[in-house]
Write an enzyme that holds these catalytic residues in place. Structure first.
Site, mmCIF file in Angstrom:
data_model
loop_
_atom_site.group_PDB
_atom_site.id
_atom_site.type_symbol
_atom_site.label_atom_id
_atom_site.label_comp_id
_atom_site.label_asym_id
_atom_site.label_seq_id
_atom_site.Cartn_x
_atom_site.Cartn_y
_atom_site.Cartn_z
ATOM 1 N N THR A 217 31.669 51.323 13.438
ATOM 2 C CA THR A 217 32.460 52.747 13.373
ATOM 3 C C THR A 217 31.578 53.608 14.317
ATOM 4 O O THR A 217 30.356 53.494 14.457
ATOM 5 C CB THR A 217 32.231 53.227 12.034
ATOM 6 O OG1 THR A 217 33.206 52.301 10.921
ATOM 7 C CG2 THR A 217 32.503 54.611 11.873
ATOM 8 N N GLY A 269 28.991 52.969 7.135
ATOM 9 C CA GLY A 269 28.662 52.391 6.175
ATOM 10 C C GLY A 269 29.682 51.841 5.253
ATOM 11 O O GLY A 269 30.875 51.982 5.726
ATOM 12 N N GLY A 271 32.476 52.544 2.990
ATOM 13 C CA GLY A 271 32.890 53.496 2.740
ATOM 14 C C GLY A 271 32.924 54.137 1.212
ATOM 15 O O GLY A 271 32.996 55.240 1.089
#
Ligand code: ASP
Length: 350
Positions: A217, A269, A271
């Site tokens: 991400t 991380g 979520g």
């Protein structure tokens, strides 16, 4: 008559010279003000957190990541240096990472259980507390740009799925063929997770292999020369996600938050835990209500609050004075920082 005319011209010349002098001194004042403001701008990025270990990384891959992080952050930094806004800097920076197959966002997004790619993104302007976000879009090359469009040109904050894409079409966004998002590496990760699922019958996100198949991400936070903070995050979510699962990245307060009074943060991380802990907003709230520093607040949330729930990941953040935090509780986080002097830090491991 002639004498009166000469006198009048004389007065006119004298007056305009005085005025000129006045306007020059005004310019001098405003450029001095700018000089003072320049001290504080800065930019921080992440490219995902997880079990990123040196022993699992080839030299060439490590170099590729570092080069892309450098390209992305210097692009944003140049915008800030030239007086651009933090919103402009973070979108341009995130676009570079979205267009790279290295990261789990845009081009390199992970696959869902149904073998599709569903992208989430969000952006927030710390000056106005305005925000925009999109979730579960399948045809948008740069989801952060659509999040920005939602913020600027719609009365809403978060648009999802087909509705978000209809809005994109109406705003003139190009629709990508889903094949654009195919990368062999991400597809093979999904196949491995599915094979594991078959063996074990049910495999949760808790499985280390599944957790670790989602890295990458991307996020960016910036403080511009006008004293404005902004944050943005863009992701493909988690490998093998189903039922239109939405993570923290498009959730304002969890994945992204910016407030000129405190800080701007972008999370990465697991979520589900970052939503429950409202990570990015909690850091801002602790600074505001407890009066603690950005580093103390980020440490408390990432090292104590998120792990206490069972989650892992990290955050990059910058405060209104240009102090930064790059906090994570995993083995590594792709990250970089550049300050007003142009000093660059790029790191991957702890
Ligand atoms: N936070 C993202 C999500 O849960 C994934 C990640 O940051 O790695 O969708």
């Amino acid at each position: 008559m002639k004498q009166i005319l000469t006198l009048l011209i004389g007065f006119f010349v004298l007056f305009s010279c005085k005025n000129d002098n006045l306007s020059i001194s005004k310019e001098e004042i405003s450029s001095k003000k700018e000089e003072k403001a320049v001290q504080n701008f800065g930019i921080v990025i992440h490219g995902g957190a997880g079990t990123i270990l040196k022993k699992n990384m080839s030299d060439s891959l490590e170099t590729a990541y570092k080069e892309k992080l450098k390209e992305a952050i210097t692009t944003g930094h140049t915008i800030l240096k030239n007086g651009g806004t933090s919103i402009e800097a973070i979108t341009a920076t995130i676009n570079i990472m979205e267009d790279s197959p290295l990261f789990n966002s845009g081009k390199g997004a992970v696959f869902t259980h149904e073998e599709t790619n569903e992208l989430d993104a969000s952006i927030m302007d710390g000056a106005t507390l305005n925000a925009g976000a999109v979730a579960g879009v399948k045809h948008i090359k740069n989801p952060i740009n659509l999040a920005l469009e939602v913020m600027n040109n719609s009365p809403h904050v978060l648009l999802a799925g087909t509705g978000a894409e209809q809005f994109a079409r109406e705003q003139g966004f190009e629709m990508m063929d889903p094949s654009y998002f195919y990368t062999e590496k991400r597809f093979q990760s999904l196949q491995k997770v599915k094979a594991k699922e078959k063996q074990n019958k049910s495999v949760s996100f808790d499985d280390p292999f599944i957790k670790n198949s989602k890295f990458g991400t991307v996020g960016c936070v910036a403080l511009d020369q006008h004293g404005n903070l902004a944050a943005g995050t863009s992701t493909g979510g988690m490998t093998n996600k189903r039922w239109n699962r939405i993570g923290d990245s498009p959730i304002i307060g969890a994945g992204t938050y910016a407030n000129n009074a405190t800080c701007a943060g972008s999370s990465t991380g697991w979520g589900e835990y970052f939503i429950r802990a409202m990570v990015a907003h909690d850091i801002s709230a602790m600074m505001e209500y407890k009066g603690i520093s950005l580093q103390e607040a980020a440490q408390e949330v990432i090292q104590n609050k998120v792990p206490a729930l069972g989650g892992d990941g990290g955050i990059v953040a910058i405060d209104k004075d240009g102090n930064i935090a790059m906090e994570f509780n995993t083995a590594g986080m792709y990250r970089a920082h550049m300050n007003a002097e142009g000093e660059l830090i790029i790191k991957i491991y702890k």
